[in-house]
Design a protein around this motif. Structure first.
Motif, PDB file in Angstrom:
ATOM      1  N   ASP A   1       0.800  -1.211   0.000  1.00 46.26           N
ATOM      2  CA  ASP A   1       0.000   0.000   0.000  1.00 46.26           C
ATOM      3  C   ASP A   1       0.837   1.268   0.000  1.00 46.26           C
ATOM      4  O   ASP A   1       0.379   2.321  -0.413  1.00 46.26           O
ATOM      5  N   GLU A   2       2.061   1.170   0.481  1.00 44.80           N
ATOM      6  CA  GLU A   2       2.920   2.348   0.639  1.00 44.80           C
ATOM      7  C   GLU A   2       3.854   2.495  -0.554  1.00 44.80           C
ATOM      8  O   GLU A   2       4.628   1.612  -0.865  1.00 44.80           O
TER       9      GLU A   2
ATOM     10  N   THR B   1       7.844   8.642   1.809  1.00 43.42           N
ATOM     11  CA  THR B   1       8.567   7.655   2.607  1.00 43.42           C
ATOM     12  C   THR B   1       9.796   7.173   1.841  1.00 43.42           C
ATOM     13  O   THR B   1       9.710   6.869   0.654  1.00 43.42           O
TER      14      THR B   1
ATOM     15  N   ARG C   1      12.640   2.450   7.336  1.00 45.44           N
ATOM     16  CA  ARG C   1      11.872   3.521   6.682  1.00 45.44           C
ATOM     17  C   ARG C   1      12.024   4.835   7.430  1.00 45.44           C
ATOM     18  O   ARG C   1      12.247   4.859   8.637  1.00 45.44           O
TER      19      ARG C   1
ATOM     20  N   LYS D   1       9.892   8.765   7.176  1.00 45.50           N
ATOM     21  CA  LYS D   1       8.995   9.731   6.521  1.00 45.50           C
ATOM     22  C   LYS D   1       9.850  10.888   6.047  1.00 45.50           C
ATOM     23  O   LYS D   1      10.762  11.332   6.763  1.00 45.50           O
TER      24      LYS D   1
END
Length: 189
Positions: free
Chosen positions: A101-102, A140, A186, A188
């Protein structure tokens, strides 16, 4: 580290890219095509073939990577882009996507020029790369560093994806650990 800047790989920055990767094209004639080609294609192209393949990507969209500069001197290379730019990464049982989804800016390779290794530049390189990713519209950044076993040092072949401690220093967090020495991290942006 504020003196570190990045420029997208293009015909204009190609010479700097070559300077960073050296005569061997990084580790074993890779020219940063490891994650972009099948193992058969990569092996057959080792050296000149891989170099030509990367040269064809220079200046195209999505951007294949960034040359990192300290003042005006090229000191590192970072291969990045959407995960879909790296078919071998997508197929990797070890580093397959954490979630689909990311949309992430995959940092597939961070190659520091030999004379600058061990100088502490890696967290600053990752900061500069994340700044670029943000300006390019990513939210991200995702990395696949190694975490060398205690008392061991990662070689150029294994350290090409970066070192976990530098990712932590650059504000990344671990989101998965498919193997004890391979976190997925990860941040942001």
């Amino acid at each position: 580290m504020s003196s570190l800047t990045v420029r997208e790989l293009s015909k204009e920055t190609w010479g700097d890219f070559e300077s960073v990767l050296g005569a061997n094209g990084g580790a074993r004639g890779c020219w940063c095509m490891h994650w972009r080609l099948s193992i058969k294609e990569w092996t057959e192209g080792k050296g000149e073939g891989n170099k030509k393949a990367m040269k064809r990507l220079a200046g195209r969209e999505p951007v294949p990577g960034l040359v990192v500069y300290d003042q005006d001197a090229p000191v590192a290379w970072c291969s990045l882009g959407p995960r879909s730019s790296f078919p071998r990464l997508e197929r990797s049982p070890l580093l397959s996507g954490v979630d689909d989804d990311e949309e992430v800016c995959a940092i597939a390779c961070v190659y520091v020029e030999k004379k600058h290794r061990g100088s502490g530049l890696l967290p600053g390189i990752l900061e500069a790369v994340c700044d670029w990713a943000s300006s390019a519209g990513y939210t991200t950044a995702e990395g696949y560093p190694v975490e060398p076993r205690e008392g061991k040092r990662a070689g150029a072949d294994t350290a090409m994806t970066g070192i976990a401690s530098a990712f932590l220093d650059a504000g990344f967090s671990e989101v998965a650990r498919p193997r004890d020495d391979r976190p997925v991290m990860r941040r942001k942006v």
